[in-house]
Design a protein around this motif. Sequence first.
Motif, PDB file in Angstrom:
ATOM      1  N   ALA A   1       0.812  -1.197  -0.190  1.00 27.12           N
ATOM      2  CA  ALA A   1      -0.105   0.023   0.013  1.00 27.12           C
ATOM      3  C   ALA A   1       0.900   1.320   0.014  1.00 27.12           C
ATOM      4  N   ARG A   2       2.007   1.293   0.415  1.00 25.75           N
ATOM      5  CA  ARG A   2       2.899   2.482   0.551  1.00 25.75           C
ATOM      6  C   ARG A   2       4.108   2.325  -0.635  1.00 25.75           C
ATOM      7  N   PHE A   3       3.883   1.665  -1.535  1.00 21.97           N
ATOM      8  CA  PHE A   3       4.659   1.624  -2.718  1.00 21.97           C
ATOM      9  C   PHE A   3       5.181   2.705  -3.483  1.00 21.97           C
ATOM     10  N   TYR A   4       4.345   3.866  -3.782  1.00 23.25           N
ATOM     11  CA  TYR A   4       4.844   5.097  -4.009  1.00 23.25           C
ATOM     12  C   TYR A   4       5.497   6.050  -3.071  1.00 23.25           C
ATOM     13  N   GLU A   5       5.568   5.431  -1.717  1.00 29.08           N
ATOM     14  CA  GLU A   5       6.085   6.424  -0.593  1.00 29.08           C
ATOM     15  C   GLU A   5       7.282   5.742  -0.230  1.00 29.08           C
ATOM     16  N   HIS A   6       7.891   4.548  -0.396  1.00 29.61           N
ATOM     17  CA  HIS A   6       8.975   4.298   0.066  1.00 29.61           C
ATOM     18  C   HIS A   6      10.026   4.231  -1.276  1.00 29.61           C
ATOM     19  N   SER A   7      11.250   3.781  -0.861  1.00 29.63           N
ATOM     20  CA  SER A   7      12.444   3.618  -1.813  1.00 29.63           C
ATOM     21  C   SER A   7      12.832   2.156  -1.999  1.00 29.63           C
ATOM     22  N   GLY A   8      11.929   1.261  -1.797  1.00 29.75           N
ATOM     23  CA  GLY A   8      12.061  -0.081  -2.275  1.00 29.75           C
ATOM     24  C   GLY A   8      12.009  -0.906  -0.625  1.00 29.75           C
ATOM     25  N   VAL A   9      12.107  -0.501   0.225  1.00 32.92           N
ATOM     26  CA  VAL A   9      11.940  -0.967   1.583  1.00 32.92           C
ATOM     27  C   VAL A   9      11.075  -0.383   2.462  1.00 32.92           C
ATOM     28  N   ASP A  10       9.942  -1.015   2.902  1.00 31.36           N
ATOM     29  CA  ASP A  10       9.166  -0.514   3.981  1.00 31.36           C
ATOM     30  C   ASP A  10       9.674  -0.854   5.516  1.00 31.36           C
ATOM     31  N   TYR A  11      10.424   0.386   6.011  1.00 31.29           N
ATOM     32  CA  TYR A  11      10.989  -0.091   7.042  1.00 31.29           C
ATOM     33  C   TYR A  11      10.016  -0.477   8.569  1.00 31.29           C
ATOM     34  N   THR A  12       8.717   0.097   8.385  1.00 27.01           N
ATOM     35  CA  THR A  12       7.897  -0.395   9.589  1.00 27.01           C
ATOM     36  C   THR A  12       7.851  -1.920   9.162  1.00 27.01           C
ATOM     37  N   SER A  13       7.381  -2.303   8.211  1.00 23.42           N
ATOM     38  CA  SER A  13       7.309  -3.844   7.995  1.00 23.42           C
ATOM     39  C   SER A  13       8.353  -4.452   8.088  1.00 23.42           C
ATOM     40  N   MET A  14       9.500  -4.025   7.660  1.00 27.31           N
ATOM     41  CA  MET A  14      10.992  -4.725   7.688  1.00 27.31           C
ATOM     42  C   MET A  14      11.159  -4.982   9.200  1.00 27.31           C
ATOM     43  N   PHE A  15      10.888  -3.912  10.110  1.00 29.73           N
ATOM     44  CA  PHE A  15      11.261  -4.177  11.356  1.00 29.73           C
ATOM     45  C   PHE A  15      10.714  -5.341  12.259  1.00 29.73           C
ATOM     46  N   ARG A  16       9.270  -5.312  11.729  1.00 25.06           N
ATOM     47  CA  ARG A  16       8.440  -6.468  12.291  1.00 25.06           C
ATOM     48  C   ARG A  16       9.185  -7.844  11.856  1.00 25.06           C
ATOM     49  N   VAL A  17       9.307  -7.849  10.463  1.00 25.78           N
ATOM     50  CA  VAL A  17       9.799  -9.257   9.879  1.00 25.78           C
ATOM     51  C   VAL A  17      11.192  -9.607  10.271  1.00 25.78           C
ATOM     52  N   LEU A  18      11.998  -8.625  10.428  1.00 26.70           N
ATOM     53  CA  LEU A  18      13.600  -8.746  11.164  1.00 26.70           C
ATOM     54  C   LEU A  18      13.163  -9.368  12.523  1.00 26.70           C
ATOM     55  N   ILE A  19      12.384  -8.965  13.236  1.00 27.67           N
ATOM     56  CA  ILE A  19      12.287  -9.567  14.660  1.00 27.67           C
ATOM     57  C   ILE A  19      11.943 -10.665  14.649  1.00 27.67           C
ATOM     58  N   LYS A  20      10.903 -11.024  13.813  1.00 28.35           N
ATOM     59  CA  LYS A  20      10.156 -12.342  13.647  1.00 28.35           C
ATOM     60  C   LYS A  20      11.187 -13.453  13.314  1.00 28.35           C
ATOM     61  N   SER A  21      11.822 -12.829  12.012  1.00 27.84           N
ATOM     62  CA  SER A  21      12.611 -13.911  11.249  1.00 27.84           C
ATOM     63  C   SER A  21      14.017 -14.083  12.122  1.00 27.84           C
ATOM     64  N   LEU A  22      14.636 -12.840  12.110  1.00 30.16           N
ATOM     65  CA  LEU A  22      16.075 -13.105  12.781  1.00 30.16           C
ATOM     66  C   LEU A  22      16.092 -13.538  14.277  1.00 30.16           C
ATOM     67  N   LEU A  23      15.116 -12.813  15.118  1.00 28.30           N
ATOM     68  CA  LEU A  23      15.253 -13.309  16.428  1.00 28.30           C
ATOM     69  C   LEU A  23      14.196 -14.471  16.787  1.00 28.30           C
ATOM     70  N   LEU A  24      12.968 -14.502  16.282  1.00 30.08           N
ATOM     71  CA  LEU A  24      12.271 -15.915  16.427  1.00 30.08           C
ATOM     72  C   LEU A  24      12.260 -16.937  15.376  1.00 30.08           C
ATOM     73  N   GLY A  25      13.186 -16.703  14.461  1.00 28.58           N
ATOM     74  CA  GLY A  25      13.312 -17.784  13.319  1.00 28.58           C
ATOM     75  C   GLY A  25      12.144 -18.092  12.799  1.00 28.58           C
ATOM     76  N   ASN A  26      10.909 -17.533  12.691  1.00 27.92           N
ATOM     77  CA  ASN A  26       9.840 -17.722  12.076  1.00 27.92           C
ATOM     78  C   ASN A  26       9.726 -17.578  10.646  1.00 27.92           C
TER      79      ASN A  26
END
Length: 791
Positions: free
Chosen positions: A102-127
């Motif tokens: 939804a924020r495609f026209y606002e970011h520069s390739g990375v949506d940092y809000t969503s990225m932080f959520r994914v990093l926490i779940k993927s890197l720390l929780l291994g999900n």
Amino acid sequence: MNRKQNQTFKQQVQRFALKLIGAGVLLLVFVFTLFYLAVRVGVFGSLPSVQDLKAVDNYTASEIFSSDGKLLGKYYFQDRSNVKFEDLSPSLVNALVATEDARFYEHSGVDYTSMFRVLIKSLLLGNESSGGGSTISQQLAKNLFPRATHGRLSMPVNKMREIIIASRLEKAYSKNEILTLYLNTVPFGENAWGIGSASRRFFNKTPGTLNTEEAAVLVGMLKATSYYNPKKYPERAVQRRNVVLSQMAKYDFINEEQAEELKNTDLQLHYVTLTHNDGLATYFREFLRQEVQKNLKDVKRPEGGKYNVYTDGLKIYTTIDSRMQQYAEEAMKEHMSQLQLLFYKHWGNKQPWGRNHDVIIKAVERSDRYRALKKRGMDDAEIRKTFAEPQHMKVFSWNGEVEKEMTPLDSVKYYQHFLHAAFMAMDPTNGEIKAWVGGLNHRHFKYDHVNPNAKRQVGSTFKPLVYATALEKGISPCEYIANKRIMFTNYDNWSPRNSDSDYGGYYSLTGGLNKSVNTISAHLIAKTGIPAVVDLAKEVGITSNLEPVPSMALGSADISLYEMVGAYGTFANQGRYTEPVYLLKIEDKNGNIIFENKDRVTKQVISAENADILTHMLQGVVNNGTAARLRYQFNLRNDIAGKTGTTQSHADGWFMGYTPSIVAGVWVGAEDRRVHFRTIDLGQGANMALPIWGKFMQKVNNDPGLRSMAMARFPRLSDDARDKVDCEPYVDQLPKEGRFWDLFKAKKENKKKDYNRASATHKPRHNYRSQPKKEEKKNTVDKIKNLFKKK
């Protein structure tokens, strides 16, 4: 511990915890930075630079187009067709952005809000199934550079790679270009890659013509292409479509009322699959593929290397007319399905090969299964055992594929019962092939019977070449030839018989050709000489080996349908041979022409007058001869010339026919020549092959867009040519020279004058008799007899 000490201790613990958290954050940042740098510098594999991404390419299917602009099919490893941004419907773009980013026209390739959520779940929780967070740019990075395995670090490494590549993509492309590149590379299941292939597969539309609900269905599939496949699971597809519509309403691409209205619409698919075995002109497309590869073998790509027909997105333009191709395929199916039933009924419980078991042995040895087993080193005993083991298989039937439990040997026997067919149509004026049907069903029968290398005995369809040679040698169309057997002593006393064993009397060339009298053809080849017939056959495009024997006059040679259509095109084109053409040009993915068929072979090989006379004679075959059922059964009123053909034991049935604007040929027969009808009534070309031609021409006549073909008329014979053919087709005895012979010639002259007077005020009428009447023929013969009895 008193309260003050306790409070001090808590403060110390808090300060220590904060320091610990701070240290942890710093450590996490350090680890993240170190990890980021490790991925960036290529520790886990090199990354594409911005320049590399600007030159990014992907496998694109090559497309085959008909002369009337229809897509006939594709060549591909992955069914992918690239489209431009301006060719995408706004609803498609809006549905994609609302659902995926939804924020495609606002970011520069990375949506940092969503990225932080994914990093926490993927890197720390291994999900690994945490999902979300990936922007369209990141998903594009994944499409272009598929994920690799790095053990337990696979998920974080792949995510980091996609983040870096996404950022570089944003520098290399505009937002619209990224959207377009994404839609061109995303898979939609069923080996359909990109929105171009998907929109055609499920809705038979281009991406620019998709409406909102159709766009929502395709975008909804991206979550799980198999699970939400609208063909296999329509209810799931509708549920997912409605989620996409809700997202579009949420982000104001449509209003709530529109969303609710669209959610209540039924799923309307127009499913079209364009596999190598499906669609129009399957046999032609396979033949064309090999020819395209030959034509491009010495053509270099601008960036170096050879073109690949499966991956380079070529546009291949052919001469095939999609309408005539469709009519040809329909005509074959309609006739062959009925002819097959007749064949089953004809043989009943008996096998059509009788006790000749060699038919089955040879069929087994020709099978792909036998060859594969041989290649694996199995001996004949092992192969026989394998062929006797029941297996589950799908077999062809005219009512659709049938699933059966049968042995491979039984399947071989099953398929030996089938009669096969081939059809080819061509424009005689320029040689452009308009329809090519190489067989019954390309999925089950791969052999192409139109292919120039597919040769069968041609029977009486070869006779016009003998007659054309005779005309070129100066033999008059009105020269009467005795209907008696002739013996060729130089060829083992070969003496051809008439199929009806009827002899006596005299036939003009016109009469002999109309009735396809073998003895007349034999006399003619004796008069012209065998080498002259061979030479003319080569001039009209017959490249098959022609053994110089007198039986050639009856069609003993094996020649392809492709060659025969080209040869008959010479007759239709007033004696001018034009080499058949099927490929017009090839363009690369950018629209640059890399091959164009400019060199076309065309030459005058028969005088225009003799070609017109031969056409006039062959019109008699249709009006009063062996092909008369085109008039009374199919009610065709076109100007038609043609010739039927039937080979020994009725193994092959042929019909070659042409109008001023189209020449077409049909062959029908079993795979093995020893399998055939037992009677001439059922096995003759007029019964086996001609109906396909008749049905095809009916469909052409009924197409308003092809009306000019139906209305075309052959050129009127010149006065001189008409005088040359103005004679009775058959007489019991030859007239003698003298006064009454002069009267006979005067009668011809009066007929000529009457014709000239009529033609001065009226257009020629085509008064076709439905069937030749014996009484009329007898009255004509009696008149000639009485004329000369008065002497």
